[in-house]
Design an enzyme around this catalytic site. Structure first.
Site, PDB file in Angstrom:
ATOM      1  N   THR A 219      14.583   5.194   9.606  1.00 34.68           N
ATOM      2  CA  THR A 219      15.489   4.156   9.735  1.00 34.68           C
ATOM      3  C   THR A 219      15.020   2.796   9.207  1.00 34.68           C
ATOM      4  O   THR A 219      13.797   2.425   9.250  1.00 34.68           O
ATOM      5  CB  THR A 219      15.677   3.698  11.558  1.00 34.68           C
ATOM      6  OG1 THR A 219      16.303   4.867  12.013  1.00 34.68           O
ATOM      7  CG2 THR A 219      16.751   2.796  11.693  1.00 34.68           C
TER       8      THR A 219
ATOM      9  N   ASN B 120      -6.288  -9.571  -7.489  1.00 30.99           N
ATOM     10  CA  ASN B 120      -6.276 -10.263  -6.271  1.00 30.99           C
ATOM     11  C   ASN B 120      -7.531 -10.747  -5.771  1.00 30.99           C
ATOM     12  O   ASN B 120      -7.614 -11.302  -4.674  1.00 30.99           O
ATOM     13  CB  ASN B 120      -5.649  -9.107  -5.054  1.00 30.99           C
ATOM     14  CG  ASN B 120      -6.394  -7.937  -4.938  1.00 30.99           C
ATOM     15  OD1 ASN B 120      -6.732  -7.210  -6.047  1.00 30.99           O
ATOM     16  ND2 ASN B 120      -7.248  -8.000  -3.982  1.00 30.99           N
TER      17      ASN B 120
ATOM     18  N   ALA C 290       6.385  -8.227   0.516  1.00 33.88           N
ATOM     19  CA  ALA C 290       7.292  -9.362   1.283  1.00 33.88           C
ATOM     20  C   ALA C 290       6.133 -10.386   1.523  1.00 33.88           C
ATOM     21  O   ALA C 290       6.156 -11.587   1.337  1.00 33.88           O
ATOM     22  CB  ALA C 290       8.225  -9.364   2.071  1.00 33.88           C
ATOM     23  N   HIS C 291       5.265 -10.066   2.315  1.00 33.70           N
ATOM     24  CA  HIS C 291       4.306 -10.804   3.041  1.00 33.70           C
ATOM     25  C   HIS C 291       3.454 -11.901   2.047  1.00 33.70           C
ATOM     26  O   HIS C 291       2.571 -12.719   2.417  1.00 33.70           O
ATOM     27  CB  HIS C 291       3.325 -10.433   4.202  1.00 33.70           C
ATOM     28  CG  HIS C 291       2.198  -9.406   3.755  1.00 33.70           C
ATOM     29  ND1 HIS C 291       0.854  -9.975   3.721  1.00 33.70           N
ATOM     30  CD2 HIS C 291       2.007  -8.235   3.421  1.00 33.70           C
ATOM     31  CE1 HIS C 291       0.181  -9.251   3.355  1.00 33.70           C
ATOM     32  NE2 HIS C 291       0.589  -7.961   2.909  1.00 33.70           N
TER      33      HIS C 291
ATOM     34  N   CYS D 225     -18.054  -6.907   4.763  1.00 32.72           N
ATOM     35  CA  CYS D 225     -19.292  -6.393   5.671  1.00 32.72           C
ATOM     36  C   CYS D 225     -18.523  -5.063   6.335  1.00 32.72           C
ATOM     37  O   CYS D 225     -17.865  -4.746   7.296  1.00 32.72           O
ATOM     38  CB  CYS D 225     -19.511  -7.341   6.477  1.00 32.72           C
ATOM     39  SG  CYS D 225     -21.201  -6.886   6.890  1.00 32.72           S
TER      40      CYS D 225
ATOM     41  N   THR E 248       0.856  -1.317  -0.170  1.00 30.29           N
ATOM     42  CA  THR E 248       0.140  -0.119  -0.152  1.00 30.29           C
ATOM     43  C   THR E 248       0.970   1.166  -0.014  1.00 30.29           C
ATOM     44  O   THR E 248       0.547   2.152  -0.506  1.00 30.29           O
ATOM     45  CB  THR E 248      -0.696  -0.109   1.284  1.00 30.29           C
ATOM     46  OG1 THR E 248      -1.742  -1.273   1.490  1.00 30.29           O
ATOM     47  CG2 THR E 248      -1.706   1.379   1.326  1.00 30.29           C
TER      48      THR E 248
HETATM   49  C1  LIG Z   1      -2.165  -7.466  -1.018  1.00 32.58           C
HETATM   50  C2  LIG Z   1      -2.470  -6.754  -2.077  1.00 32.58           C
HETATM   51  C3  LIG Z   1      -2.306  -5.110  -1.869  1.00 32.58           C
HETATM   52  C4  LIG Z   1      -2.055  -4.505  -0.339  1.00 32.58           C
HETATM   53  O1  LIG Z   1      -1.152  -5.108   0.043  1.00 32.58           O
HETATM   54  P1  LIG Z   1      -0.555  -4.496   1.722  1.00 32.58           P
HETATM   55  O2  LIG Z   1       0.625  -5.356   2.066  1.00 32.58           O
HETATM   56  O3  LIG Z   1      -2.095  -4.778   2.623  1.00 32.58           O
HETATM   57  O4  LIG Z   1      -0.325  -3.195   1.801  1.00 32.58           O
HETATM   58  C5  LIG Z   1      -2.115  -4.458  -2.932  1.00 32.58           C
HETATM   59  N1  LIG Z   1      -2.465  -5.117  -4.115  1.00 32.58           N
HETATM   60  C6  LIG Z   1      -2.573  -6.234  -4.346  1.00 32.58           C
HETATM   61  C7  LIG Z   1      -2.818  -6.367  -5.892  1.00 32.58           C
HETATM   62  C8  LIG Z   1      -2.589  -6.996  -3.623  1.00 32.58           C
HETATM   63  O5  LIG Z   1      -2.677  -8.444  -3.568  1.00 32.58           O
END
Ligand SMILES: *Cc1c(COP(=O)(O)O)cnc(C)c1O
Length: 406
Positions: free
Chosen positions: A252, A162, A215-216, A340, A79
């Protein structure tokens, strides 16, 4: 039964929301939480070692994205990357084009991290074109071409959606931009947050000026993202502080997190092909199972141009959230496009843009698979879901009756 599955069998099928951190990544980050805790800006040797870690991670990431290390900016999340890309470029170009109304292009199916940024800019007076998609959630590169005007400065189209997993013609759009007369060549950003585990993220091949990843979504830690910014791209900072990250993301550096991200990205690159094949097979099994076992169900998104990990459906006559709660009770994690918010069920903007009615859109259900997903998990979902749907469909008319009589 609930207790049994809670202990023995959890089917996590929501990898598009987030992924577990890989053990190799945890290991790589380890020393930077404790022993090597230095601030990369410090002059002393603790600081120097932290600086080396940051710049090594930058190099490793640049190699996979096929760009120069100085074109990699570390941010906090996807984001924050999309916001820096879009707002930063617009801010810089606005300063250069004083008084001129600037035009921006995006699609109707972007993640809110992109869509809401454009909506905010629209409120500020920028002109924004939101490109439509077809029934399968695909942006037409021709529409992008036709939308480009003399004052168009930025185009942002996601690499893959997504919610339904449709892969967008990013390369084709980049080519269209390349072919527009040079005086009015807009910059091109892609939100690649959803694709890293399965698609190539080579910025040269894609032909983009800016790209977001975080990364996540690919086995790395939460709280760290990358914005690729091609050299020479005009961009202004949105936040102020130190000179970190070329002053574009001051503060940082999250040393351990970015070391972890580099490790996760390397692993994603190495495993991409194999993982994609394996996951696609399981996904196809899930799609087939759901469509054959549940009447009045349909696949959403493109039949072939889709991420290998996405199985997304509309289940007619059932509300997504109700399905999620029942699935969760059975130990299955999934997601629904509808959110929701403050008691009102909002249908997904993605499904609406695809021409699906709000009523049907409420029945959206998304499973996103991961590298650890097993055939057992898939079979379990196929076994449990039809019963849940049947039960909810039986209840649905009753709910309607009570509502009507209130
Ligand atoms: C997950 C996702 C985001 C947002 O990711 P964050 O880690 O919550 O900021 C933005 N764009 C797409 C296509 C995503 O799959």
């Amino acid at each position: 039964m609930k207790a049994y599955f809670a202990r023995n069998k959890l089917a996590y099928l929501d990898y598009a929301a987030t992924t577990p951190v890989r053990p190799e990544v945890v290991k790589a980050m380890g020393p930077y939480w404790t022993k090597e805790f230095g601030n990369p800006s410090s002059i002393h040797s603790w600081g120097k070692r932290a600086r080396i870690a940051v710049e090594e991670a930058r190099k490793r990431i640049a190699k996979i994205l096929n760009c120069k290390p100085e074109e990699i900016i570390f941010t906090g999340t996807n984001t924050l990357s999309t916001n820096l890309a879009i707002q930063g470029v617009v801010k810089s170009l606005q300063e250069k084009n004083k008084g001129k109304k600037l035009h921006l292009i995006t699609s109707q199916i972007e993640h809110h991290a992109v869509l809401d940024t454009f909506k905010a800019l629209e409120k500020e007076g920028f002109e924004v074109t939101y490109l439509p998609v077809d029934k399968e959630g695909l942006v037409d590169a021709k529409n992008a071409k036709e939308a480009i005007k003399e004052n168009t400065v930025l185009i942002s189209i996601m690499y893959a959606n997504n919610e339904v997993g449709t892969i967008q013609p990013v390369g084709e759009i980049a080519e269209t931009i390349r072919q527009t007369p040079s005086a009015k060549k807009p910059l091109f950003h892609t939100d690649a947050a959803a694709v890293v585990d399965y698609l190539d993220v080579d910025v040269k091949k894609l032909g983009v000026d800016l790209m977001t990843i975080g990364a996540h979504k690919f086995g790395g830690p939460k709280g760290i993202g990358v914005l690729y910014i091609k050299s020479g791209t005009p961009i202004s900072p949105l936040t102020y502080g130190g000179h970190h990250e070329r002053s574009l993301y001051p503060g940082t550096e999250a040393v351990s997190l970015l070391v972890g991200m580099a490790e996760a990205l390397e692993i994603a690159g190495e495993e991409r092909k194999q993982a994609g094949k394996k996951v696609a097979q399981l996904r196809d099994r899930l799609i087939k199972g759901v469509l054959t076992k549940i009447p009045d169900s349909q696949l959403t998104g493109h039949p072939t141009k889709r991420l290998p990990d996405f199985a997304s459906f509309i289940i007619k006559g059932v509300e997504g959230e109700a399905m999620l709660l029942h699935l969760d009770a059975a130990g299955i994690a999934a997601s629904s496009g509808s959110a929701c918010t403050s008691g009102i069920l909002e249908p997904s903007h993605v499904l609406i843009a695809m021409g699906i009615s709000p009523e049907l859109a409420h029945g959206s259900l998304r499973f996103s698979l991961g590298k650890d997903t097993s055939g057992k998990e898939i079979d379990y979902v196929i076994k449990v879901l039809p019963g849940i749907v049947k039960k909810l469909r039986k209840m649905a008319p009753k709910i309607k009756e009570t509502r009507d009589t209130i």
